[in-house]
Every structure is written in structure tokens, then in C-alpha cells.
Design an enzyme around this catalytic site. Structure first.
Site: not given
Length: 291
Positions: A16, A18, A50, A52, A78, A108, A110, A148, A180, A216, A220, A270, A276
Site C-alpha cells: 500500500s 501513502e 492531513y 501539518a 487520515h 491524534r 501533531d 511507533y 511509523q 531530509q 524528519f 506501507h 513520488k
């Protein structure tokens, strides 16, 4: 199709993807090009985040609805607790029901930009566990949740807290969990075993982040609590200024990671695509015999 049915009827590990909702029309055009390219490898479902702080809710809703209406993919929307009361969430969920959207990834979320910690709005939720229970009351949605393997970055109790909350999410109605991203498979295997001992029986699907830009990823990872092993630094640091070389090595490493995960009974993978397609398609080609 509902996530619960997709997972229960699968005879092989699932694959899958995202995506995130772009803020510009040009970015959205790129997203649809990416989706069309990824359709060629037939993901089992596609999730849409969503922005940020929940800032792209309308774009998320539009993209998820268009995925359902114009592609053969099963969309997952989401949904976060950020900036929304129960009534506002109920209204959004009614829109999703009317549009035939069956799958929600409950988070929840961020803290909005400019805030150093999450704070629920009046009449809203402070925890994903409560959002999941609310979702279960709102209609016949299939619910995914996040987890996580190395512990949530805000958790004082580390991995043990995440396992405890994951069991509550399951008890409150979650059908599966998506992790995550991580680079240390052993950490995931330890986490999965501990979850099983704690009574978590729902599928736990590893999140995979192909590395295309190492700087990057370092940035992250510092925000989301993902560790970067020493061996990964040793491989990436000498070439981090050469993005083509980084991307090629990122594909090689992610494919190796995925093979080990699939050889150890994971229910699927996932991919965090960052809108990309090239890396995900290249990795899929190397692992397709497992899927």
C-alpha cells in the site's frame, strides 16, 4: 473495499501507499501523475494525510473522494484530533459516509505550527484512542491506527507506552495498525513480539520510507523519533550530496529491508511515497515475488 476485508481476505502480503495533499494546483497535478503511475503495480489501498496541523482537510477529502470515484484503488482518509470538535468530526464523517468512503486512519495529529505541544480544542479529543472509540460509534467504518516501534517522540514511557496504547486502540475498535517508518528491522520484530504478548492481535503493517534525500530523512527522523543506525550513516554520509546516488542506494536498502520483513511474516508493507512514484515502483519490482 474495507480495510478489514482487504486484510482478512489476503492470501499474500499486501502492498500500500501513502500520499499527502499538495497545497497548490501544480502539486495536485503531480500527485495524480504519481497515482496513475503507481496504479500499474496495483496497491491494495492508498491513504491520504492531513497537512501539518490538519490544514489541508478539504484537499484531503477531495482527493480521497476522487480516488474512490476515478481509480480502482481503495482510499483511506487520515483523520486527526487537531482543531476539530466532536460535532465537526461527525459532520466530516457524515460527508465521508455519503461519498462511500469506508476507511479511516485515526491519529491524534501533531501540534499546529507555532504550538510546542498538542492541545485539544473545546469539545474535541486529546488522544487517538478516544477518536477511535468515537469513530466506531459514528458508522460502519474500517479503522486503521498508527503505532511507533521505537516509541512515540512525546512518550515518557517509550515503547512500553506505545504497546499499551496500541492495545487500547485495538480494544476501542481499530482493525489494523500502520507503523511509523523505521530502518532497524530488529526493533520492529522486538516490538511486534511484545505487542503479541500484550494481547495485540490485529495486523501491524510496517511503514517504509525509501531514502531519496538523506538530509531530509535526518530532519524528519529527528522530529518523529525514528533512529538512524550507524551503518546507515556510514553508507549515506559519503554520498549525501549526490541525490542520484542517494536515491539509488535508498532503493537498494529499502528493497533489502522489505525482503527481510516479508520473510518474517509481516502482513504487508506501507510505503511513504512523498508523492513520488519512482522509488516505490523500483522497490516493488524487486520484491514482487513475495506479494
Amino acid at each position: 473495499m474495507k480495510l478489514s476485508k482487504i486484510l482478512s481476505s489476503a492470501t499474500r502480503p499486501l502492498f500500500s501507499c501513502e500520499f499527502f495533499p499538495p497545497k497548490t494546483d501544480k502539486g495536485e497535478e503531480n500527485l495524480w501523475n504519481c497515482l496513475r503511475e503507481l496504479q500499474t503495480i496495483n496497491p491494495a489501498y492508498a491513504s491520504v494525510t492531513y497537512g501539518a496541523g490538519g490544514t489541508t482537510q478539504d484537499r484531503t477529502k477531495g482527493i480521497v473522494t476522487r480516488i474512490k470515484d476515478q481509480t480502482g484503488l481503495s482510499p483511506v482518509a487520515h483523520l486527526t484530533c487537531v482543531g476539530a470538535s466532536k460535532d465537526q468530526l461527525a459532520e466530516l464523517l457524515a460527508d465521508y459516509r455519503a461519498a462511500g468512503i469506508e476507511n479511516i486512519l485515526a491519529l491524534r495529529g501533531d501540534a499546529p505550527e507555532g504550538m510546542d505541544r498538542f492541545k485539544a480544542v473545546a469539545g474535541g479529543f486529546s488522544h487517538a484512542t478516544d477518536l477511535i472509540a468515537f469513530l466506531r460509534e459514528q458508522g460502519d467504518f474500517s479503522i486503521a491506527c498508527a503505532t511507533y516501534p521505537e516509541g512515540h517522540p512525546e512518550s515518557a514511557g517509550g515503547v512500553a507506552d506505545d504497546i499499551r496504547y496500541l492495545k487500547i486502540k485495538q480494544d476501542n475498535g481499530a482493525d489494523c495498525a500502520i507503523t511509523q517508518y523505521f530502518f532497524d528491522n530488529d526493533a520492529f520484530f522486538r516490538f511486534r513480539d511484545a505487542c503479541s504478548k500484550a494481547g495485540v492481535t490485529m495486523p501491524i503493517i510496517p511503514g517504509i520510507m525509501p531514502i531519496g534525500n538523506f538530509d531530509q530523512i535526518v530532519r524528519f527522523s529527528s522530529m518523529c523519533g525514528t533512529s538512524i543506525p550507524t551503518w546507515l550513516h556510514e553508507k549515506m554520509d559519503p554520498i549525501r550530496g549526490d541525490l542520484d546516488a542517494v536515491a539509488a542506494l535508498g532503493i537498494e536498502l529499502a528493497a533489502s529491508q522489505c525482503k527481510q520483513l516479508l520473510e518474517n511474516d509481516t502482513p504487508g508493507l506501507h510505503f511513504y511515497t512523498l508523492n513520488k512514484s519512482a522509488a516505490t515502483i523500483a522497490i516493488h519490482e524487486q520484491i514482487s515475488h513475495y506479494l
